[in-house]
Design a protein around this motif. Structure first.
Motif, mmCIF file in Angstrom:
data_model
loop_
_atom_site.group_PDB
_atom_site.id
_atom_site.type_symbol
_atom_site.label_atom_id
_atom_site.label_comp_id
_atom_site.label_asym_id
_atom_site.label_seq_id
_atom_site.Cartn_x
_atom_site.Cartn_y
_atom_site.Cartn_z
ATOM 1 N N UNK A 286 0.832 -1.203 0.000
ATOM 2 C CA UNK A 286 0.000 0.000 0.000
ATOM 3 C C UNK A 286 0.868 1.255 0.000
ATOM 4 N N UNK A 287 1.941 1.244 0.775
ATOM 5 C CA UNK A 287 2.840 2.389 0.782
ATOM 6 C C UNK A 287 3.459 2.640 -0.586
ATOM 7 N N UNK B 236 3.126 6.022 -2.983
ATOM 8 C CA UNK B 236 4.302 6.741 -3.471
ATOM 9 C C UNK B 236 4.337 6.793 -4.998
ATOM 10 N N UNK B 237 3.811 5.746 -5.653
ATOM 11 C CA UNK B 237 3.829 5.689 -7.114
ATOM 12 C C UNK B 237 2.589 6.306 -7.742
ATOM 13 N N UNK C 124 -3.703 19.306 -17.803
ATOM 14 C CA UNK C 124 -3.056 19.485 -19.090
ATOM 15 C C UNK C 124 -3.798 18.834 -20.241
ATOM 16 N N UNK C 125 -5.140 18.865 -20.212
ATOM 17 C CA UNK C 125 -5.926 18.274 -21.278
ATOM 18 C C UNK C 125 -5.989 16.758 -21.242
ATOM 19 N N UNK C 126 -5.465 16.145 -20.194
ATOM 20 C CA UNK C 126 -5.455 14.685 -20.078
ATOM 21 C C UNK C 126 -6.236 14.271 -18.839
ATOM 22 N N UNK C 127 -7.087 13.244 -18.984
ATOM 23 C CA UNK C 127 -7.871 12.719 -17.866
ATOM 24 C C UNK C 127 -7.209 11.459 -17.335
ATOM 25 N N UNK C 128 -6.909 11.466 -16.048
ATOM 26 C CA UNK C 128 -6.259 10.325 -15.395
ATOM 27 C C UNK C 128 -7.245 9.713 -14.412
ATOM 28 N N UNK C 129 -7.579 8.449 -14.615
ATOM 29 C CA UNK C 129 -8.458 7.736 -13.690
ATOM 30 C C UNK C 129 -7.598 7.005 -12.671
ATOM 31 N N UNK C 130 -7.663 7.463 -11.432
ATOM 32 C CA UNK C 130 -6.823 6.887 -10.378
ATOM 33 C C UNK C 130 -7.538 7.031 -9.049
ATOM 34 N N UNK C 131 -7.515 5.982 -8.267
ATOM 35 C CA UNK C 131 -8.127 6.032 -6.948
ATOM 36 C C UNK C 131 -7.180 6.640 -5.933
ATOM 37 N N UNK C 132 -7.420 6.344 -4.677
ATOM 38 C CA UNK C 132 -6.564 6.845 -3.614
ATOM 39 C C UNK C 132 -7.291 7.793 -2.688
ATOM 40 N N UNK C 133 -6.840 7.841 -1.444
ATOM 41 C CA UNK C 133 -7.442 8.714 -0.442
ATOM 42 C C UNK C 133 -6.861 10.110 -0.559
ATOM 43 N N UNK C 134 -7.737 11.120 -0.540
ATOM 44 C CA UNK C 134 -7.301 12.507 -0.572
ATOM 45 C C UNK C 134 -8.030 13.288 0.513
ATOM 46 N N UNK C 135 -7.483 14.448 0.848
ATOM 47 C CA UNK C 135 -8.125 15.398 1.744
ATOM 48 C C UNK C 135 -8.456 16.638 0.933
ATOM 49 N N UNK D 86 -2.970 10.400 -0.509
ATOM 50 C CA UNK D 86 -2.188 10.673 -1.713
ATOM 51 C C UNK D 86 -1.807 12.147 -1.794
ATOM 52 N N UNK D 87 -2.765 13.029 -1.537
ATOM 53 C CA UNK D 87 -2.504 14.462 -1.661
ATOM 54 C C UNK D 87 -3.596 15.243 -0.945
#
Length: 443
Positions: A22-23, A27-28, A75-86, A119-120
């Motif tokens: 998970x870590x 990080x990646x 930047x005109x690109x859509x990235x599908x990514x999960x992860x916890x954010x605040x 994540x961020x």
């Protein structure tokens, strides 16, 4: 014994491997490569209610909301990514967002504030671009919470009206600054967070009611399970609430059966299951405090209570003091390591307010139900909460005025020193083992 050791090693190795994986994923994560301050359009799903934060450091009134990232555009690109954010957002535009709602907004990327699996931090700029409807059960829970808070504000003084929802369902959005400061000074802030105590009280009332009505124990257990599910939905099914539900159920098991040999394995199983379900709890201070307090309730408090009763204390004050003292001793090292705060009156204050917590919780739960069904009944029950709420606020006010707290250095070193001292206290205060019946101390 050998198999137990092997099992512990296998489970530990498994969690270590899972934690490392998970870590690595955090990080990646693609957002980690985005420079701080970069603007983007994000889509998230809230996992908890927006909570007010001090506005001065952030340039105005703000709320903080934990969420799961769905995708982001950069930047005109859509990235599908999960992860916890605040998400840190303006309070006025985001205060009404419910857990489970899909929200699209513009914001800036910032590094995470804590060394966890976040994540961020996304700093929202203005109101959301689009909001999807929340699931029906979250809308129902949101209506109940809103009606509860409005009924309390119509009937009770400001301090009581802001505190009652926090005591019952963890809703601190209307808590006054004066009460919050007093609770922090006297180590009562744990009362305004959804904890195992809330669950234990509510389940205990349900089980006792079923027993008084001579209902089949199986139906009683089913009613308690239903009440637990309803409470989790009302208080929001976030990791902290689910942790409180499990810990409360374990504590109730220990108190109802009086068999710590069963309660301790149940506690260990609950911890393993919760960590497997949500690895982020491994670095959650609230989770650690809840586990320690529950263990103290199961392992330490009964012996201390019995010792006090044997030395002339009445049962009720003996049990109240034992519970407060056990929870204080086992959690103090972690509290000092995190905050550097040590209240010299914490045990006494918690002992004094403990008798009114159960009535407030039960009456508050009734208010939450009546507030959305029949307002006059809610008003009547709210008036019944006035005496215990007055006592709780009076004790916290007097304790806060004393200023009887010490500021200590934070960090691991202070926590370890406090842990050693608390261990010595536990060792010195351990009750002497009584010989079996018919056997003298000399054997």
């Amino acid at each position: 014994m050998g198999w137990v050791l092997v099992g512990a090693l296998v489970i530990g190795a498994g969690f270590a491997g899972a934690g490392a994986w998970h870590g690595h994923r955090v990080e990646a994560h693609p957002l980690r490569a985005v420079r701080s301050g970069q603007r983007l359009v994000a889509v998230v799903v809230g996992t908890d209610d927006p909570k007010a934060v001090a506005g001065k450091p952030f340039g105005g009134p703000k709320v903080m909301m934990r969420a799961q990232l769905v995708e982001y555009q950069l930047g005109g690109r859509t990235v599908q990514a999960g992860g916890a954010v605040v998400v840190l957002a303006p309070a006025a535009a985001w205060r009404a967002v419910l857990p489970g709602q899909r929200v699209e907004f513009r914001g800036k990327v910032s590094p995470p504030w804590r060394p966890d699996l976040t994540v961020a931090v996304l700093r929202a700029e203005g109101a959301p671009i689009a909001i999807d409807p929340a699931p029906w059960w979250q809308r129902v829970a949101g209506r109940v919470r809103r009606d509860f808070a409005e009924a309390a504000q119509r009937t009770l003084p400001a301090d009581s009206a802001g505190l009652l929802p926090g005591l019952v369902i963890g809703d601190t959005s209307h808590l006054t600054e004066h009460v919050q400061k007093n609770f922090e000074e006297s180590d009562l802030t744990h009362l305004t967070a959804v904890s195992g105590a809330n669950v234990t009280i509510l389940l205990g009332v349900v089980l006792v009611s079923m027993r008084a009505l001579t209902v089949d124990p199986r139906f009683g257990a089913a009613a308690a399970a239903l009440a637990l599910v309803m409470f989790v939905i009302l208080a929001r099914p976030s990791p902290s609430v689910l942790r409180a539900a499990v810990m409360g159920a374990v504590a109730l098991l220990g108190m109802c059966t009086g068999r710590r040999k069963q309660a301790l394995p149940a506690l260990c199983t609950a911890v393993i299951g919760l960590l497997a379900w949500s690895p982020n709890l491994a670095v959650d201070a609230g989770f650690a405090l809840s586990v320690l307090a529950t263990a103290g309730l199961i392992v330490i408090a009964p012996d201390w209570s019995e010792w006090l009763i044997m030395h002339g204390w009445w049962r009720i004050p003996a049990e109240a003091f034992a519970v407060a003292a056990a929870a204080f001793v086992v959690t103090t090292p972690l509290v000092i390591a995190m905050s550097g705060h040590l209240s010299l009156v914490a045990i006494l204050v918690n002992m004094l307010v403990e008798p009114v917590i159960a009535p407030i919780t039960v009456l508050g739960a009734a208010v939450a139900i009546f507030a959305c069904l029949w307002s006059p009944a809610a008003t009547l029950v709210l008036h019944c909460t006035t005496p215990p709420m007055w006592w709780l606020l009076t004790v916290s006010d007097r304790a806060g005025a004393l200023g009887a707290s010490i500021t200590l250095p934070t960090g691991t070193r202070s926590g370890l020193i406090a842990a050693v001292l608390c261990t010595l206290v536990l060792f010195a205060l351990r009750p002497a083992r009584r010989p079996p019946v018919g056997e003298t101390p000399d054997g």
